[in-house]
Structure formats: structure tokens, C-alpha cells
Scaffold this motif. Structure first.
Motif, PDB file in Angstrom:
ATOM      1  N   GLU A  44       0.813  -1.213   0.000  1.00  0.00           N
ATOM      2  CA  GLU A  44       0.000   0.000   0.000  1.00  0.00           C
ATOM      3  C   GLU A  44       0.848   1.265   0.000  1.00  0.00           C
ATOM      4  O   GLU A  44       0.396   2.312  -0.482  1.00  0.00           O
ATOM      5  N   PHE A  45       2.086   1.193   0.513  1.00  0.00           N
ATOM      6  CA  PHE A  45       2.927   2.384   0.584  1.00  0.00           C
ATOM      7  C   PHE A  45       3.873   2.508  -0.612  1.00  0.00           C
ATOM      8  O   PHE A  45       4.457   3.566  -0.822  1.00  0.00           O
ATOM      9  N   GLU A  46       3.998   1.473  -1.403  1.00  0.00           N
ATOM     10  CA  GLU A  46       4.950   1.448  -2.528  1.00  0.00           C
ATOM     11  C   GLU A  46       4.799   2.603  -3.510  1.00  0.00           C
ATOM     12  O   GLU A  46       5.794   3.122  -4.036  1.00  0.00           O
ATOM     13  N   PRO A  47       3.569   3.121  -3.803  1.00  0.00           N
ATOM     14  CA  PRO A  47       3.456   4.193  -4.800  1.00  0.00           C
ATOM     15  C   PRO A  47       3.980   5.553  -4.356  1.00  0.00           C
ATOM     16  O   PRO A  47       4.186   6.437  -5.198  1.00  0.00           O
ATOM     17  N   ILE A  48       4.212   5.770  -3.056  1.00  0.00           N
ATOM     18  CA  ILE A  48       4.445   7.123  -2.555  1.00  0.00           C
ATOM     19  C   ILE A  48       5.692   7.797  -3.139  1.00  0.00           C
ATOM     20  O   ILE A  48       5.607   8.950  -3.576  1.00  0.00           O
ATOM     21  N   PRO A  49       6.868   7.156  -3.193  1.00  0.00           N
ATOM     22  CA  PRO A  49       8.019   7.843  -3.801  1.00  0.00           C
ATOM     23  C   PRO A  49       7.765   8.231  -5.251  1.00  0.00           C
ATOM     24  O   PRO A  49       8.154   9.326  -5.683  1.00  0.00           O
ATOM     25  N   ARG A  50       7.130   7.359  -6.000  1.00  0.00           N
ATOM     26  CA  ARG A  50       6.821   7.661  -7.405  1.00  0.00           C
ATOM     27  C   ARG A  50       5.852   8.835  -7.502  1.00  0.00           C
ATOM     28  O   ARG A  50       5.993   9.710  -8.367  1.00  0.00           O
ATOM     29  N   ILE A  51       4.871   8.886  -6.611  1.00  0.00           N
ATOM     30  CA  ILE A  51       3.903   9.975  -6.608  1.00  0.00           C
ATOM     31  C   ILE A  51       4.580  11.304  -6.293  1.00  0.00           C
ATOM     32  O   ILE A  51       4.307  12.333  -6.925  1.00  0.00           O
ATOM     33  N   CYS A  52       5.494  11.288  -5.328  1.00  0.00           N
ATOM     34  CA  CYS A  52       6.263  12.500  -5.019  1.00  0.00           C
ATOM     35  C   CYS A  52       7.034  12.981  -6.233  1.00  0.00           C
ATOM     36  O   CYS A  52       7.107  14.183  -6.524  1.00  0.00           O
ATOM     37  N   ARG A  53       7.615  12.041  -6.969  1.00  0.00           N
ATOM     38  CA  ARG A  53       8.385  12.396  -8.154  1.00  0.00           C
ATOM     39  C   ARG A  53       7.497  12.993  -9.243  1.00  0.00           C
ATOM     40  O   ARG A  53       7.886  13.949  -9.925  1.00  0.00           O
TER      41      ARG A  53
END
Length: 345
Positions: A44-53
């Protein structure tokens, strides 16, 4: 004579109240509010760095020559950008944003940037709100942020509907940082209530609000927790700022006045009264709290991510911390999110 004698007594009461407030604040740390929450899973947390980018790309002047070079393979493909709009295009109604098609992950993305300290229009959006001013489907929302979300929805509804029709299996994902996080949270609710116009089901809509402003009442924050996700790094001040935005910014040149106001509000307002006020605004949706520092210890520790849909302790207290502003920066949030995935998971 009695009036003159009353002043020292009032001063003593005020000083005792402020001392109590300072004592509470010095003992209060960001880890307390989420210490009983469960740990977020890697999935569930895996998308967060990509979303920040992706949100960072909205801040870039030249997307093909980024000022903030992508790390960890989280860069975006410039050829998949459908449109970008800046302050001139938006007529000062909202911060810059872009629509992006992520064909690798099957997403139609609308990303909104955060507040620009040099733009009066951004402050106008934040200041356009009074307690209980705007109702929304049984709850209350931030008036200025709702108007900004309304403007984006009206401007891009046709574009989003066309993209959804062309890619019916794709998710519709809203994401934003700071002021933009508040905009996308309310934009998500508008999209849910106008699903027929977009031609999409509720389970195909998702929102990620990075370091969001407090923008909706508690009942709405809980009701949309299956769709809206808020990510907060440690001591970030904005999701905790309970003072009305107008009061906050008018007090920037008078910090003692602001501190006195916060002191009186925190000391005299009971927790039960806060929860009973249906107009009070909160950080939206499901909360993810990245914790990387511990009380009375120096340095950063391997971060852990805790998550919950709390109905109390929803970042209600400002933390006295030298990191309260730096924890708001999206570059730090991206870095610590990647560390949390690399180290903890």
C-alpha cells in the motif's frame, strides 16, 4: 484600587496557562499520535516515492532537463504528459498542475503543485475560509480550496472523460502537495459525486495528498478514507495547523501574538469540544505517518510508516520542533518514503 490589583492576578493566571502549554508542548512528540496505529504494508505504501516524483515534475520549468534529477527509477516520461497549466493559464484560481498518462501502471493522473511563497493568488486561496462557511454533502470543507478544485474540475472534466473513455481499465489518480494536496482531496470528492460525467466507478478513483492542509470535517475525512490517502512526515506543521489560515498569515510579522493565540486555544479548548464541533477541519482520508525520529534522541532512525483512519488524535497538535517546516518539503518526503521501503520492508 481593586481594578489595579486585578491586573497582576490576570497576568499570573495567563503565565500559568502559558507555562502549562509550554510544558505540554515540550513533552509532546509526533510519535505519540500514531504510536498505536498499525504498520503500513509495503504494497500500500509502494506508490508514494513515485507519486512524489510526479508532483515534483509539476514544479519543473523544463521537464526534459529536470532541476531535481530523478532517483531510484522514479522519473516520468515527458512524452506521456497530456497537458501542463501554469499560473497564467489558471488565472490565479489554483496552483500549476498537469495531466499525465502512466501507461506502465495504467493510470490517468492529475497532479497539483503546492503553495508558491511569491504568489499572492495562492495566499488568497488559503485565506478564503471561515469556520463552517462551506457545506459539502453533509460535512464542511475549506471554501478557498473547494473553489480551486471546482475550477480544475470544470476546466478538465472533458479531457479526463476523453482519457477515461480511451483507457477504460486505467485508474483515475489525483495527487498533490501542500496546498495542492488540499485541492486534490476536494477534487476527488467532486469527481466521486460526478462519476456519471466522467464515466468512471468509485473503485477506479484514488487520491494521494502529500503534506495536506486541513480541508474537510471529520465525518468527510472518514467517509472518503477508502479513496483519499494523506501522507505526513514526522513533525510537519501544515496538517497540524489548527489556527485559521487568515489568523496565521496575518500574524507572520507578530509571532508573539500567534504564540499567545495558540497558547490560549490549546490550553482552554477541551478535546471533547473539538471532536463535537462538526465544522472543525482535519487532514483528509486515511493517514500515513512516517516516523523517523524518537524523543530525546539525536539523528534520524530507519523510518517506519504507521497508518490508521483515526477519529481522534488526527494531527490536532502542533509539535515544537526545528524540523516542523523541513518535514513539509516534498523532497524530504520522497527521500524518507524510499528509505522506509528500502529499510523497513
Amino acid at each position: 484600587m481593586s481594578l489595579i490589583c486585578g491586573f497582576p492576578l490576570l497576568e499570573c493566571v495567563y503565565c500559568l496557562g502559558c507555562t502549562r502549554w509550554v510544558w505540554k508542548k515540550c513533552l509532546y512528540t509526533a510519535g505519540y499520535e500514531s504510536e498505536n496505529w498499525g504498520l503500513a504494508t509495503a504494497e500500500e505504501f509502494e506508490p508514494i516515492p513515485r507519486i512524489c516524483r510526479i508532483i515534483l515534475a509539476v514544479y519543473e520549468d523544463d521537464i526534459r532537463n529536470p532541476q531535481w534529477a530523478p532517483e531510484g527509477g522514479y522519473g516520468i516520461n515527458p512524452d506521456w504528459i497530456v497537458l501542463r497549466k501554469d499560473y497564467g493559464d489558471n488565472q490565479g484560481c489554483v496552483t500549476p498542475y498537469m495531466i499525465y498518462l502512466d501507461h506502465d501502471r495504467g493510470e490517468v493522473i492529475l497532479a497539483v503543485s503546492g503553495l508558491n511563497l511569491g504568489k499572492e493568488s495562492d495566499y488568497a486561496v488559503l485565506l478564503d475560509n471561515k469556520l463552517g462557511q462551506t457545506e459539502f454533502h453533509g460535512g464542511y470543507v475549506h471554501n478557498g480550496l473547494l473553489k480551486a478544485a471546482d475550477w480544475v474540475f470544470d476546466a478538465e472534466c472533458d479531457v479526463l472523460r476523453k482519457l477515461i473513455a480511451e483507457h477504460p481499465t486505467y485508474m483515475l489518480t489525483f495527487m498533490g502537495h501542500s496546498l495542492g494536496a488540499g485541492v486534490v482531496a476536494l477534487l476527488t470528492m467532486l469527481a466521486i459525486h460526478n462519476r456519471d460525467k466522467l464515466g468512471i466507478q468509485r473503485n477506479k478513483i484514488k487520491c494521494y495528498a502529500i503534506a495536506p492542509a486541513r480541508c474537510m470535517s471529520l465525518n468527510l475525512a472518514v467517509r472518503y478514507a477508502d479513496v483519499i490517502n494523506s501522507i505526513v512526515l514526522q513533525d510537519d506543521f501544515l496538517p497540524r495547523t489548527t489556527t485559521a489560515a487568515e489568523t496565521l498569515y496575518k500574524s507572520l510579522l507578530c509571532w508573539p501574538c500567534l504564540l499567545c493565540l495558540l497558547c490560549l486555544k490549546d490550553t482552554c479548548t477541551l478535546e471533547e469540544k473539538k471532536l463535537r464541533d462538526p465544522r472543525r477541519l482535519y487532514a483528509p482520508g486515511r493517514l500515513y505517518h512516517i516516523v523517523e525520529r524518537k524523543p530525546f534522541r539525536f539523528g534520524r532512525y530507519p523510518p517506519v510508516v504507521r497508518t490508521a483512519v483515526p477519529v481522534d488524535g488526527r494531527f490536532d497538535h502542533i509539535v515544537i520542533s526545528c524540523n516542523a517546516t523541513s518535514d513539509h518539503a516534498i523532497l524530504w518526503i520522497e527521500r524518507e518514503s524510499r528509505r522506509a521501503l528500502d529499510v523497513s520492508y
